[in-house]
Design a protein around this motif. Structure first.
Motif, PDB file in Angstrom:
ATOM      1  N   GLU A  70       0.829  -1.205   0.000  1.00 48.81           N
ATOM      2  CA  GLU A  70       0.000   0.000   0.000  1.00 48.81           C
ATOM      3  C   GLU A  70       0.866   1.258   0.000  1.00 48.81           C
ATOM      4  OE1 GLU A  70      -4.020  -0.790   2.430  1.00 48.81           O
ATOM      5  OE2 GLU A  70      -2.209  -1.327   3.544  1.00 48.81           O
ATOM      6  N   SER A  71       1.978   1.208   0.712  1.00 51.43           N
ATOM      7  CA  SER A  71       2.892   2.358   0.755  1.00 51.43           C
ATOM      8  C   SER A  71       3.496   2.605  -0.621  1.00 51.43           C
ATOM      9  CB  SER A  71       4.000   2.121   1.780  1.00 51.43           C
ATOM     10  OG  SER A  71       3.478   2.052   3.092  1.00 51.43           O
ATOM     11  N   ILE A  72       3.916   1.528  -1.277  1.00 51.58           N
ATOM     12  CA  ILE A  72       4.478   1.661  -2.627  1.00 51.58           C
ATOM     13  C   ILE A  72       3.428   2.222  -3.583  1.00 51.58           C
ATOM     14  CG2 ILE A  72       5.301   0.341  -4.617  1.00 51.58           C
ATOM     15  CD1 ILE A  72       6.818  -1.450  -2.676  1.00 51.58           C
ATOM     16  N   LYS A  73       2.194   1.760  -3.423  1.00 48.91           N
ATOM     17  CA  LYS A  73       1.103   2.276  -4.286  1.00 48.91           C
ATOM     18  C   LYS A  73       0.888   3.767  -4.052  1.00 48.91           C
ATOM     19  CE  LYS A  73      -2.547   1.809  -7.035  1.00 48.91           C
ATOM     20  NZ  LYS A  73      -3.263   3.071  -6.815  1.00 48.91           N
ATOM     21  N   ALA A  74       0.990   4.222  -2.808  1.00 52.31           N
ATOM     22  CA  ALA A  74       0.822   5.646  -2.508  1.00 52.31           C
ATOM     23  C   ALA A  74       1.920   6.475  -3.175  1.00 52.31           C
ATOM     24  CB  ALA A  74       0.832   5.862  -0.996  1.00 52.31           C
ATOM     25  N   ILE A  75       3.137   5.955  -3.158  1.00 52.74           N
ATOM     26  CA  ILE A  75       4.247   6.670  -3.803  1.00 52.74           C
ATOM     27  C   ILE A  75       4.083   6.650  -5.316  1.00 52.74           C
ATOM     28  CG2 ILE A  75       6.757   6.812  -4.067  1.00 52.74           C
ATOM     29  CD1 ILE A  75       6.996   5.341  -1.367  1.00 52.74           C
ATOM     30  N   GLN A  76       3.666   5.510  -5.860  1.00 48.53           N
ATOM     31  CA  GLN A  76       3.432   5.416  -7.309  1.00 48.53           C
ATOM     32  C   GLN A  76       2.366   6.408  -7.761  1.00 48.53           C
ATOM     33  OE1 GLN A  76       2.453   1.250  -7.561  1.00 48.53           O
ATOM     34  NE2 GLN A  76       4.514   0.685  -8.251  1.00 48.53           N
ATOM     35  N   ASP A  77       1.299   6.531  -6.981  1.00 45.01           N
ATOM     36  CA  ASP A  77       0.234   7.477  -7.329  1.00 45.01           C
ATOM     37  C   ASP A  77       0.764   8.913  -7.314  1.00 45.01           C
ATOM     38  OD1 ASP A  77      -1.514   5.389  -7.577  1.00 45.01           O
ATOM     39  OD2 ASP A  77      -2.471   5.693  -5.623  1.00 45.01           O
ATOM     40  N   ALA A  78       1.573   9.223  -6.297  1.00 43.81           N
ATOM     41  CA  ALA A  78       2.148  10.572  -6.226  1.00 43.81           C
ATOM     42  C   ALA A  78       3.079  10.821  -7.406  1.00 43.81           C
ATOM     43  CB  ALA A  78       2.888  10.743  -4.905  1.00 43.81           C
ATOM     44  N   ALA A  79       3.893   9.820  -7.762  1.00 48.78           N
ATOM     45  CA  ALA A  79       4.808   9.967  -8.897  1.00 48.78           C
ATOM     46  C   ALA A  79       4.038  10.223 -10.185  1.00 48.78           C
ATOM     47  CB  ALA A  79       5.677   8.716  -9.036  1.00 48.78           C
ATOM     48  N   ALA A  80       2.947   9.502 -10.379  1.00 54.49           N
ATOM     49  CA  ALA A  80       2.130   9.689 -11.588  1.00 54.49           C
ATOM     50  C   ALA A  80       1.508  11.081 -11.621  1.00 54.49           C
ATOM     51  CB  ALA A  80       1.049   8.612 -11.646  1.00 54.49           C
ATOM     52  N   ASP A  81       1.020  11.538 -10.486  1.00 56.60           N
ATOM     53  CA  ASP A  81       0.420  12.874 -10.418  1.00 56.60           C
ATOM     54  C   ASP A  81       1.450  13.959 -10.712  1.00 56.60           C
ATOM     55  OD1 ASP A  81      -1.999  11.745  -9.831  1.00 56.60           O
ATOM     56  OD2 ASP A  81      -1.888  12.128  -7.672  1.00 56.60           O
ATOM     57  N   TRP A  82       2.645  13.811 -10.144  1.00 55.49           N
ATOM     58  CA  TRP A  82       3.687  14.808 -10.378  1.00 55.49           C
ATOM     59  C   TRP A  82       4.166  14.768 -11.829  1.00 55.49           C
ATOM     60  CZ3 TRP A  82       3.810  18.734  -7.468  1.00 55.49           C
ATOM     61  CH2 TRP A  82       3.621  18.648  -6.088  1.00 55.49           C
ATOM     62  N   ALA A  83       4.206  13.573 -12.438  1.00 59.90           N
ATOM     63  CA  ALA A  83       4.597  13.477 -13.837  1.00 59.90           C
ATOM     64  C   ALA A  83       3.599  14.214 -14.722  1.00 59.90           C
ATOM     65  CB  ALA A  83       4.694  12.002 -14.242  1.00 59.90           C
ATOM     66  N   GLN A  84       2.313  14.073 -14.401  1.00 61.10           N
ATOM     67  CA  GLN A  84       1.281  14.765 -15.171  1.00 61.10           C
ATOM     68  C   GLN A  84       1.412  16.277 -15.010  1.00 61.10           C
ATOM     69  OE1 GLN A  84      -2.718  13.731 -14.007  1.00 61.10           O
ATOM     70  NE2 GLN A  84      -3.605  14.503 -15.886  1.00 61.10           N
ATOM     71  N   ARG A  85       1.666  16.729 -13.783  1.00 61.69           N
ATOM     72  CA  ARG A  85       1.820  18.160 -13.546  1.00 61.69           C
ATOM     73  C   ARG A  85       3.089  18.695 -14.219  1.00 61.69           C
ATOM     74  NH1 ARG A  85       0.666  19.525  -7.296  1.00 61.69           N
ATOM     75  NH2 ARG A  85       1.261  21.590  -8.137  1.00 61.69           N
ATOM     76  N   ALA A  86       4.147  17.868 -14.222  1.00 65.09           N
ATOM     77  CA  ALA A  86       5.392  18.296 -14.869  1.00 65.09           C
ATOM     78  C   ALA A  86       5.171  18.485 -16.366  1.00 65.09           C
ATOM     79  CB  ALA A  86       6.490  17.261 -14.613  1.00 65.09           C
ATOM     80  N   ALA A  87       4.400  17.595 -16.961  1.00 65.39           N
ATOM     81  CA  ALA A  87       4.103  17.716 -18.400  1.00 65.39           C
ATOM     82  C   ALA A  87       3.322  18.999 -18.679  1.00 65.39           C
ATOM     83  CB  ALA A  87       3.320  16.494 -18.865  1.00 65.39           C
ATOM     84  N   GLN A  88       2.459  19.369 -17.778  1.00 65.05           N
ATOM     85  CA  GLN A  88       1.673  20.601 -17.948  1.00 65.05           C
ATOM     86  C   GLN A  88       2.529  21.841 -17.780  1.00 65.05           C
ATOM     87  OE1 GLN A  88      -1.353  20.039 -14.988  1.00 65.05           O
ATOM     88  NE2 GLN A  88      -2.576  18.657 -16.246  1.00 65.05           N
ATOM     89  N   GLU A  89       3.589  21.734 -16.977  1.00 65.56           N
ATOM     90  CA  GLU A  89       4.467  22.891 -16.750  1.00 65.56           C
ATOM     91  C   GLU A  89       5.431  23.137 -17.896  1.00 65.56           C
ATOM     92  OE1 GLU A  89       6.493  22.497 -13.042  1.00 65.56           O
ATOM     93  OE2 GLU A  89       4.684  22.778 -11.820  1.00 65.56           O
ATOM     94  N   ARG A  90       5.638  22.122 -18.731  1.00 64.79           N
ATOM     95  CA  ARG A  90       6.608  22.289 -19.818  1.00 64.79           C
ATOM     96  C   ARG A  90       6.081  23.245 -20.874  1.00 64.79           C
ATOM     97  NH1 ARG A  90       6.922  16.391 -19.512  1.00 64.79           N
ATOM     98  NH2 ARG A  90       8.669  15.835 -18.161  1.00 64.79           N
TER      99      ARG A  90
END
Length: 306
Positions: free
Chosen positions: A286-306
């Motif tokens: 569950e902890s790994i899943k929480a980090i994976q979800d955060a990584a995916a969210d930040w990747a999406q936001r990073a793409a929007q910032e480019r």
């Protein structure tokens, strides 16, 4: 190019085998020869290099001949002046440590408070380290860019790029303990740490991906406390030592300093707080899943910032 960013860009490791660097010659002499080699490769005079270290031509000459003790600040200023790669800098750092016969972290004494140097020294002697953090990713698990973002955020006045690079290098140097059998490391993070933006979204994406790698390390137990669960109100680092080393201790850091708790009553309290935090944390998957979800969210936001 800014020194901090240049030293981060070289993918090569900064650890160099010194056994092939010159036999039995003193480290100070080898260090001087390296500095001279970099100067001559760039077509610079002794006079030009001496200005980078606020000294005379004769001082620079003695430094290159290994006749004068090398100061860490001078070596780092020359590294920035010569625009060295991270690998070249790492080699100079090792020679500097050997020349001064000091622990690796002592090279950063001028940019590191004594309470943090003490913690680093104790980390290397501990059998087990337990960390709870509710504000930022702990220093042992920070990426270079995340660490740099925190440094820039915490300083009221502009900090020279060379100094930032050295503080970041110190934090990265602490990761050496992950290559050792001990200490075992348990890290409990409040979920807000995964969601609190430090620097850019891309920095956060990279940091989350690095946390996932850390979670896969056999010696590292990484757990996340859900935002809905009860968690401690302050960060705590607890160090346990082998039986032949007397006394555990708890470390509590703030913006201006740190407190070391060694009295048994205080240690019992902090140990209970950390035990409760582990009990309230999510399981490994569950902890790994929480980090994976955060990584995916930040990747999406990073793409929007480019």
């Amino acid at each position: 190019m800014a020194a901090a960013r240049h030293w981060q860009s070289d993918p090569e490791p900064s650890v160099v085998d010194l056994t092939s660097a010159g036999g039995e010659r003193p480290a100070a002499q080898l260090l001087g020869e390296e500095l001279r080699r970099h100067r001559e490769r760039r077509g610079l005079t002794l006079e030009a290099s001496s200005r980078a270290i606020r000294g005379s031509t004769s001082k620079m000459s003695r430094l290159e001949r290994g006749e004068s003790p090398a100061k860490a600040r001078d070596v780092y200023d020359l590294a920035a002046f010569y625009d060295l790669s991270r690998q070249d800098l790492g080699f100079l750092e090792q020679l500097l440590a050997q020349a001064s016969n000091s622990e690796w972290y002592e090279r950063f004494a001028d940019v590191t408070p004594s309470f943090l140097r003490r913690l680093i020294r104790l980390e290397g002697r501990a059998e087990e380290i337990t960390i709870f953090e509710n504000q930022v990713v702990p220093g042992l698990l920070q990426t270079e860019r995340y660490a740099e973002a925190l440094i820039r955020m915490m300083e009221a006045n502009p900090v020279p790029e060379v100094e930032i690079a050295r503080i970041v290098a110190l934090r990265m140097g602490r990761k050496v303990i992950f290559g050792q059998e001990l200490p075992r490391i348990t890290v409990v993070l409040d979920e807000t740490v995964l969601r609190r933006k430090r620097g850019s979204a891309d920095i956060m994406r990279e940091q989350m991906e690095d946390l996932l790698k850390a979670a896969e390390m056999p010696k590292t137990n990484l757990r996340i406390i859900s935002q809905d669960a009860v968690s401690p109100p302050m960060p705590i680092t607890y160090l346990q030592f082998p039986d032949h080393v007397p006394g555990d201790l708890a470390y509590l850091e703030n913006i201006e300093g740190a407190t070391y708790a060694t009295r048994q009553r205080s240690l019992d309290n902090y140990r209970k707080v950390l035990t409760d935090a582990r009990d309230n944390a999510l399981g490994r998957e569950e902890s790994i899943k929480a980090i994976q979800d955060a990584a995916a969210d930040w990747a999406q936001r990073a793409a929007q910032e480019r």
